[in-house]
Design an enzyme around this catalytic site. Structure first.
Site, mmCIF file in Angstrom:
data_model
loop_
_atom_site.group_PDB
_atom_site.id
_atom_site.type_symbol
_atom_site.label_atom_id
_atom_site.label_comp_id
_atom_site.label_asym_id
_atom_site.label_seq_id
_atom_site.Cartn_x
_atom_site.Cartn_y
_atom_site.Cartn_z
ATOM 1 C CB CYS A 1 28.529 37.310 -56.410
ATOM 2 S SG CYS A 1 26.991 37.262 -55.494
ATOM 3 C CB CYS B 1 23.861 30.952 -57.667
ATOM 4 S SG CYS B 1 24.728 31.043 -56.080
HETATM 5 N N1 DGL Z 1 27.423 33.181 -55.098
HETATM 6 C C1 DGL Z 1 26.393 34.153 -55.119
HETATM 7 C C2 DGL Z 1 25.742 34.281 -56.499
HETATM 8 O O1 DGL Z 1 26.344 33.997 -57.508
HETATM 9 C C3 DGL Z 1 25.336 34.211 -54.064
HETATM 10 C C4 DGL Z 1 25.326 33.422 -52.832
HETATM 11 C C5 DGL Z 1 24.553 34.101 -51.684
HETATM 12 O O2 DGL Z 1 23.315 34.079 -51.671
HETATM 13 O O3 DGL Z 1 25.248 34.674 -50.862
HETATM 14 O O4 DGL Z 1 24.641 34.735 -56.624
#
Ligand code: DGL
Length: 261
Positions: free
Chosen positions: A72, A182
């Site tokens: 993430c 993301c």
């Molecule tokens: N998958 C996450 C990222 O790479 C974020 C998603 C969220 O905002 O929860 O930033």
């Protein structure tokens, strides 16, 4: 082979997990999704830094991995240092692929498309300063795309006009390359590509992360020949959506269990 914990706020980390699985099919993976605290991109640094180290510590106590991947960008650009400080296993973070984008952007104007939290971080200022000081870098934050990726993997239809609306500002600026900053966004790669009316490079960090994980595992003193256990997904908050649970299975997590926050 060893055992890795893959962590994200939701299904986004599955894009990273799939790259790791492709490279190391014998690696055991456990996956944890923090469904109750999503979207991370709307949370402050203070909120993420207060929650994540303890949550990761308790997940590691539960599944006992040899290594953890914070799959993430939002969590990694905010709390990686704090998470590393309390765990004594290697922690791999996922951060925006600014350096590769600067290397391949033909016209020198590229975008960092992430969550609102990620694109405003000092971490990203520093990446741009270090690797793309002479590029025109457009930053765009979208929480809607996170929701649309969750919808898609829960079997709901993604409306192309919703994607077009989110990436519209990048079309106006005519960026030639987009960093998918993301981990949810590679799950919408085809939809994003079709929403852009010209050829564009889409870059994510998944493959580079898989290579990093492989190197770390090969360096581990006990390199086990066989998978130590079966792959399991842990959903913080007990999400019961049957289609979403099925999705985890199609990504190789045959056992899906709920966890209380
Ligand atoms: N998958 C996450 C990222 O790479 C974020 C998603 C969220 O905002 O929860 O930033």
């Amino acid at each position: 082979m060893a055992h890795a914990l893959i962590f994200d706020s939701g299904v986004g980390g599955l894009s990273v997990s799939a790259e790791i699985r492709h490279r190391m099919p014998a690696l055991q993976q456990s996956y944890a999704a923090d469904d109750v605290f999503r979207p991370y991109g709307e949370k402050s640094d203070a909120e993420l830094q207060a929650r994540l180290p303890e949550l990761l510590w308790s997940l590691c106590e539960t599944v006992n991995p040899d290594l953890a991947v914070i799959a993430c960008n939002t969590a990694s650009t905010s709390a990686l240092k704090d998470i590393r400080a309390i765990l004594d296993i290697p922690i791999v973070g996922v951060v925006p692929a600014v350096k590769p984008a600067a290397g391949i952007s033909p016209g020198g104007r590229f975008a960092v498309l992430g969550t609102p939290g990620t694109v405003r971080r000092e971490y990203v200022d520093k990446l741009i300063e270090d690797f793309a000081p002479d590029h025109d870098v457009v930053r765009l934050g979208s929480t809607a795309l996170v929701r649309l990726a969750e919808d898609k993997l829960s079997g709901r239809r993604v409306n192309p006009s919703d994607i077009e609306r989110e990436v519209g500002p990048l079309i106006v600026k005519k960026v030639d390359t987009i960093v998918l900053a993301c981990t949810h966004f590679p799950l919408l790669k085809a939809e994003i590509e079709s929403a852009i009316p010209y050829a564009v490079n889409l870059i994510d960090s998944g493959e580079a992360i898989a290579r990093r994980v492989e190197t770390l595992i090969e360096e581990m003193p006990v390199f086990k020949a066989r998978r130590p256990g079966s792959d399991m997904a842990l959903l913080v908050g007990h999400d019961k959506d049957p289609i979403r649970r099925e999705t985890f299975k199609t990504y190789g997590f045959h056992c899906v269990v709920g966890l209380h926050d």
